[in-house]
Design a protein around this motif. Structure first.
Motif, PDB file in Angstrom:
ATOM      1  N   GLN A 378       0.830  -1.197   0.000  1.00 22.89           N
ATOM      2  CA  GLN A 378       0.000   0.000   0.000  1.00 22.89           C
ATOM      3  C   GLN A 378       0.871   1.255   0.000  1.00 22.89           C
ATOM      4  O   GLN A 378       1.844   1.346   0.748  1.00 22.89           O
ATOM      5  CB  GLN A 378      -0.940  -0.010   1.202  1.00 22.89           C
ATOM      6  CG  GLN A 378      -2.176  -0.856   0.879  1.00 22.89           C
ATOM      7  CD  GLN A 378      -3.090  -1.081   2.051  1.00 22.89           C
ATOM      8  OE1 GLN A 378      -2.644  -1.163   3.182  1.00 22.89           O
ATOM      9  NE2 GLN A 378      -4.380  -1.194   1.771  1.00 22.89           N
ATOM     10  N   ASN A 379       0.507   2.177  -0.868  1.00 25.51           N
ATOM     11  CA  ASN A 379       1.197   3.471  -1.032  1.00 25.51           C
ATOM     12  C   ASN A 379       2.609   3.360  -1.606  1.00 25.51           C
ATOM     13  O   ASN A 379       3.349   4.331  -1.610  1.00 25.51           O
ATOM     14  CB  ASN A 379       1.241   4.247   0.287  1.00 25.51           C
ATOM     15  CG  ASN A 379      -0.156   4.545   0.778  1.00 25.51           C
ATOM     16  OD1 ASN A 379      -1.027   4.925  -0.018  1.00 25.51           O
ATOM     17  ND2 ASN A 379      -0.386   4.348   2.057  1.00 25.51           N
ATOM     18  N   VAL A 380       3.001   2.174  -2.027  1.00 25.13           N
ATOM     19  CA  VAL A 380       4.326   2.011  -2.655  1.00 25.13           C
ATOM     20  C   VAL A 380       4.154   1.641  -4.135  1.00 25.13           C
ATOM     21  O   VAL A 380       4.805   2.200  -5.013  1.00 25.13           O
ATOM     22  CB  VAL A 380       5.165   0.929  -1.927  1.00 25.13           C
ATOM     23  CG1 VAL A 380       6.472   0.682  -2.662  1.00 25.13           C
ATOM     24  CG2 VAL A 380       5.431   1.353  -0.493  1.00 25.13           C
ATOM     25  N   GLY A 381       3.260   0.705  -4.392  1.00 28.81           N
ATOM     26  CA  GLY A 381       3.012   0.307  -5.775  1.00 28.81           C
ATOM     27  C   GLY A 381       2.777  -1.184  -5.905  1.00 28.81           C
ATOM     28  O   GLY A 381       2.863  -1.924  -4.928  1.00 28.81           O
ATOM     29  N   SER A 382       2.469  -1.578  -7.116  1.00 30.02           N
ATOM     30  CA  SER A 382       2.188  -2.994  -7.383  1.00 30.02           C
ATOM     31  C   SER A 382       3.122  -3.507  -8.469  1.00 30.02           C
ATOM     32  O   SER A 382       3.530  -2.758  -9.352  1.00 30.02           O
ATOM     33  CB  SER A 382       0.747  -3.169  -7.879  1.00 30.02           C
ATOM     34  OG  SER A 382      -0.151  -2.752  -6.891  1.00 30.02           O
ATOM     35  N   LYS A 383       3.428  -4.785  -8.359  1.00 33.62           N
ATOM     36  CA  LYS A 383       4.255  -5.417  -9.385  1.00 33.62           C
ATOM     37  C   LYS A 383       3.512  -6.658  -9.880  1.00 33.62           C
ATOM     38  O   LYS A 383       3.168  -7.538  -9.091  1.00 33.62           O
ATOM     39  CB  LYS A 383       5.600  -5.823  -8.795  1.00 33.62           C
ATOM     40  CG  LYS A 383       6.599  -6.308  -9.829  1.00 33.62           C
ATOM     41  CD  LYS A 383       7.721  -7.081  -9.212  1.00 33.62           C
ATOM     42  CE  LYS A 383       8.792  -6.168  -8.621  1.00 33.62           C
ATOM     43  NZ  LYS A 383       9.903  -6.960  -8.019  1.00 33.62           N
ATOM     44  N   VAL A 384       3.256  -6.692 -11.189  1.00 35.82           N
ATOM     45  CA  VAL A 384       2.648  -7.880 -11.790  1.00 35.82           C
ATOM     46  C   VAL A 384       3.787  -8.746 -12.312  1.00 35.82           C
ATOM     47  O   VAL A 384       4.630  -8.276 -13.076  1.00 35.82           O
ATOM     48  CB  VAL A 384       1.701  -7.505 -12.957  1.00 35.82           C
ATOM     49  CG1 VAL A 384       1.032  -8.750 -13.523  1.00 35.82           C
ATOM     50  CG2 VAL A 384       0.656  -6.510 -12.500  1.00 35.82           C
ATOM     51  N   ILE A 385       3.831  -9.984 -11.865  1.00 32.10           N
ATOM     52  CA  ILE A 385       4.906 -10.898 -12.285  1.00 32.10           C
ATOM     53  C   ILE A 385       4.305 -11.966 -13.202  1.00 32.10           C
ATOM     54  O   ILE A 385       3.385 -12.680 -12.811  1.00 32.10           O
ATOM     55  CB  ILE A 385       5.586 -11.557 -11.064  1.00 32.10           C
ATOM     56  CG1 ILE A 385       6.132 -10.457 -10.144  1.00 32.10           C
ATOM     57  CG2 ILE A 385       6.702 -12.497 -11.483  1.00 32.10           C
ATOM     58  CD1 ILE A 385       6.290 -10.861  -8.719  1.00 32.10           C
ATOM     59  N   ILE A 386       4.842 -12.009 -14.401  1.00 30.24           N
ATOM     60  CA  ILE A 386       4.291 -12.936 -15.394  1.00 30.24           C
ATOM     61  C   ILE A 386       5.408 -13.845 -15.899  1.00 30.24           C
ATOM     62  O   ILE A 386       6.508 -13.382 -16.204  1.00 30.24           O
ATOM     63  CB  ILE A 386       3.701 -12.155 -16.593  1.00 30.24           C
ATOM     64  CG1 ILE A 386       2.523 -11.295 -16.126  1.00 30.24           C
ATOM     65  CG2 ILE A 386       3.249 -13.090 -17.695  1.00 30.24           C
ATOM     66  CD1 ILE A 386       2.072 -10.287 -17.151  1.00 30.24           C
ATOM     67  N   LEU A 387       5.117 -15.121 -15.960  1.00 30.06           N
ATOM     68  CA  LEU A 387       6.063 -16.085 -16.541  1.00 30.06           C
ATOM     69  C   LEU A 387       5.403 -16.698 -17.768  1.00 30.06           C
ATOM     70  O   LEU A 387       4.357 -17.343 -17.657  1.00 30.06           O
ATOM     71  CB  LEU A 387       6.390 -17.173 -15.526  1.00 30.06           C
ATOM     72  CG  LEU A 387       7.319 -16.734 -14.397  1.00 30.06           C
ATOM     73  CD1 LEU A 387       7.058 -17.533 -13.146  1.00 30.06           C
ATOM     74  CD2 LEU A 387       8.762 -16.893 -14.810  1.00 30.06           C
ATOM     75  N   LEU A 388       6.006 -16.455 -18.917  1.00 32.67           N
ATOM     76  CA  LEU A 388       5.427 -16.981 -20.161  1.00 32.67           C
ATOM     77  C   LEU A 388       6.460 -17.846 -20.882  1.00 32.67           C
ATOM     78  O   LEU A 388       7.633 -17.464 -20.965  1.00 32.67           O
ATOM     79  CB  LEU A 388       5.024 -15.830 -21.082  1.00 32.67           C
ATOM     80  CG  LEU A 388       3.771 -15.057 -20.702  1.00 32.67           C
ATOM     81  CD1 LEU A 388       3.662 -13.796 -21.530  1.00 32.67           C
ATOM     82  CD2 LEU A 388       2.523 -15.903 -20.869  1.00 32.67           C
ATOM     83  N   PRO A 389       6.041 -19.010 -21.392  1.00 33.78           N
ATOM     84  CA  PRO A 389       7.003 -19.842 -22.124  1.00 33.78           C
ATOM     85  C   PRO A 389       7.484 -19.127 -23.388  1.00 33.78           C
ATOM     86  O   PRO A 389       6.680 -18.502 -24.080  1.00 33.78           O
ATOM     87  CB  PRO A 389       6.222 -21.106 -22.480  1.00 33.78           C
ATOM     88  CG  PRO A 389       4.821 -20.857 -22.117  1.00 33.78           C
ATOM     89  CD  PRO A 389       4.704 -19.611 -21.332  1.00 33.78           C
ATOM     90  N   LEU A 390       8.795 -19.205 -23.644  1.00 30.07           N
ATOM     91  CA  LEU A 390       9.330 -18.554 -24.850  1.00 30.07           C
ATOM     92  C   LEU A 390       8.842 -19.257 -26.107  1.00 30.07           C
ATOM     93  O   LEU A 390       8.666 -18.644 -27.145  1.00 30.07           O
ATOM     94  CB  LEU A 390      10.856 -18.586 -24.828  1.00 30.07           C
ATOM     95  CG  LEU A 390      11.557 -17.470 -24.059  1.00 30.07           C
ATOM     96  CD1 LEU A 390      13.060 -17.627 -24.170  1.00 30.07           C
ATOM     97  CD2 LEU A 390      11.159 -16.102 -24.579  1.00 30.07           C
ATOM     98  N   HIS A 391       8.642 -20.562 -25.970  1.00 31.61           N
ATOM     99  CA  HIS A 391       8.155 -21.333 -27.124  1.00 31.61           C
ATOM    100  C   HIS A 391       6.868 -22.022 -26.734  1.00 31.61           C
ATOM    101  O   HIS A 391       6.680 -22.398 -25.581  1.00 31.61           O
ATOM    102  CB  HIS A 391       9.194 -22.370 -27.559  1.00 31.61           C
ATOM    103  CG  HIS A 391      10.519 -21.740 -27.830  1.00 31.61           C
ATOM    104  ND1 HIS A 391      10.755 -20.980 -28.951  1.00 31.61           N
ATOM    105  CD2 HIS A 391      11.646 -21.719 -27.107  1.00 31.61           C
ATOM    106  CE1 HIS A 391      11.999 -20.534 -28.899  1.00 31.61           C
ATOM    107  NE2 HIS A 391      12.557 -20.962 -27.790  1.00 31.61           N
TER     108      HIS A 391
END
Lengths: 394, 133
Positions: A378-391
């Motif tokens: 809260q009051n600092v920010g959010s980080k969305v972490i996504i892991l997607l296969p390269l292939h």
């Protein structure tokens, strides 16, 4: 002379021009099971098999007549007990004292045949073992493939189970709520005498209808994301991010998006859904920004290897994934409740809209066999972490 | 919340429902103060801030479907909190889920379904007033 040919370590025999055996050494006699001297005076047919006789008449004698000698001739002799015994011989036609003689010297191949049979048997055994080994390998490959399919099916079943729960919540709550309000406020309008109350009631009804309409539209989009067969292509994510940034700046002319991004390699994904994903994430950064018009977004990218088995323990198959961390400097939220943030029509912010965006993001990432999570303060920010296969993963 | 007046705590994420219950309470029991929380987490924070037991609400009216902590989770936390577990509690929800109804029935908690008429809401407000002893 007799001692000489009896002493040599090979088969030796000779025959007269009319086909009678004139000499036969001990080794030949032993080989064929005759007593020494027993063969002398007998016809060659005694020790020649039918096929050898034919060969003798059609090939061997004509050759000897023509060139006087023949080398490395493979024939079969007949033993006393009528067994076929192979021999390799050299033969010569000689004239001695005006008489034509045929001399034969060679070696028995009975043992060699035995060795050859053993070699052939060993070769067959090796081929069988190789076949069995390749069968085993093939079975292992099949097993691995089935394990992968099972793992995928369990993952899919879990996702579908979660979606079913969400849909149950949608039909029993999210869509029921605006309906209940429609009934409530329409009843109030019917009973009301005051214009002010009627206007307020109509406004409430409009709000409920708008809410329901937006939820149905959201549901349609969710169904589209669920049913759409993905067309994979090489995706240029930095290009998509820049394009989305421009779109959002046009839609929010009072907002300035300050974007920093690490290099991101091309990867296989659906271009349209990646665009959708980035737009939802950047839209959230704008919606939940701190007071002011500047939205700071940083994108970090790392390539790593991840086990593609999600459910089965002790199974490993590593694949390349791109880890994307999209960090904003907004108002953030309590990430102890991040699971709820991904639920359809669940909003954690009082002014957070319908609660569709992040559930769409999760759906898109899962469509690509990826993972998504949130870190927020809260009051600092959010980080969305996504892991997607390269292939593309099958 | 002060010790001089009776207060109910109404926990609901729906702003319309908060407004409607407030309106009904105003008509039926204007002396009864209504304090709101938007979810279970906020309600617990609010209750924890009250140091004087006499200032605790006379009744907690709890919705079920809420973000952060839903009705069941909030109830579970209140139940194990010796400071709060004597406060009477009722459920006010639009949920018709048998699982929810059975859960609160076994806990001996009254379960009200959100009305679809204002007169029924006023009746509910009267019952709430009566429960706030």
């Amino acid at each position: 002379m007799q001692d000489l040919y009896n002493g040599i370590p090979c088969i030796y025999f000779s025959a007269s021009a009319d086909g009678f055996i004139t000499e036969a050494n001990k080794i030949l006699c032993n080989y064929l099971g005759y007593a020494p001297g027993e063969l002398i005076g007998r016809k060659l047919e005694t020790i020649f098999t039918l096929s050898t006789r034919i060969f003798q008449q059609t090939h061997l004698y004509p050759l000897l007549q023509l060139s006087g000698q023949a080398e490395e001739i493979y024939i079969t002799l007949k033993s006393k007990d009528n067994a076929d015994l192979p021999v390799l011989i050299n033969a010569e036609r000689k004239e001695i004292d005006g008489q034509i003689h045929f001399q034969f010297a060679g070696i028995g191949l009975n043992k060699r045949k035995k060795f050859e049979d053993e070699i052939i048997a060993a070769k067959k055994a090796a081929e069988k073992a190789l076949y069995e080994n390749s069968s085993l390998k093939s079975a292992q490959e099949q097993l691995q493939k089935h394990a992968e399919e099972l793992d995928t099916q369990i993952t899919l079943a879990n996702l579908q189970n979660r979606e079913l729960k969400q849909l149950n919540h949608l039909f029993t709550h999210s869509l029921q709520e605006p309906l209940r309000k429609l009934l409530f406020y329409s009843g109030q309008i019917v009973e009301s005498q005051e214009e002010k109350e009627i206007i307020a009631g109509v406004q409430k009804i409009k709000k409920a209808v708008d809410n329901m309409s937006a939820k149905i539209k959201g549901l349609q989009q969710y169904v589209w994301l669920t049913n759409e067969k993905l067309k994979y292509e090489a995706v240029d994510l930095p290009g998509i991010i820049q394009s989305v940034k421009k779109e959002l700046e046009l839609e929010n002319p009072d907002v300035l998006i300050v974007l920093e991004s690490e290099p991101i390699p091309l990867f296989e994904a659906n271009n349209e859904q990646m665009h959708f994903l980035i737009k939802e994430i950047l839209s959230n950064a704008i919606r939940f920004r701190k007071p002011g018009n500047v939205v700071n977004v940083k994108v970090f990218a790392t390539t790593l290897l991840l086990n593609n088995f999600r459910q089965l323990t002790g199974k490993y198959k590593y694949a390349e994934f791109e880890k994307l961390e999209i960090q904003d400097s907004g108002i953030g939220f309590d990430d102890n409740y991040q699971d709820q943030a991904f639920e359809l029509f669940r909003t954690l912010h009082p002014f957070g809209g319908l609660g569709i965006g992040l559930s769409f993001c999760k759906k898109i990432v899962e469509n690509h066999n990826g993972f998504i999570s949130l870190e927020s303060q809260q009051n600092v920010g959010s980080k969305v972490i996504i892991l997607l296969p390269l292939h593309r993963l099958n | 919340m002060t010790s001089n007046e009776k207060t109910i705590l109404y926990v609901d994420d729906d702003a319309d429902d908060r407004e409607l219950l407030w309106e009904a309470m105003q008509r039926v029991a204007p002396d009864l103060r209504v304090v709101f929380a938007e979810n279970g987490l906020q309600a617990l924070e609010l209750l924890e801030e009250i140091k004087d037991a006499k200032s605790l609400p006379c009744l907690i009216v709890l919705d079920i479907n809420m973000p952060y902590l839903n009705g069941r989770q909030t109830f579970a936390r209140i139940k194990v909190n010796p400071k709060l577990n004597n406060i009477p509690l009722v459920i006010l929800s639009s949920s018709e889920s048998p699982a929810d109804k059975i859960f609160f029935s076994t806990e001996d908690i009254r379960y009200f379904t959100k009305p679809i008429e204002f007169s029924a809401l006023e009746d509910l407000a009267r019952q709430i007033e009566n429960l706030c002893t």
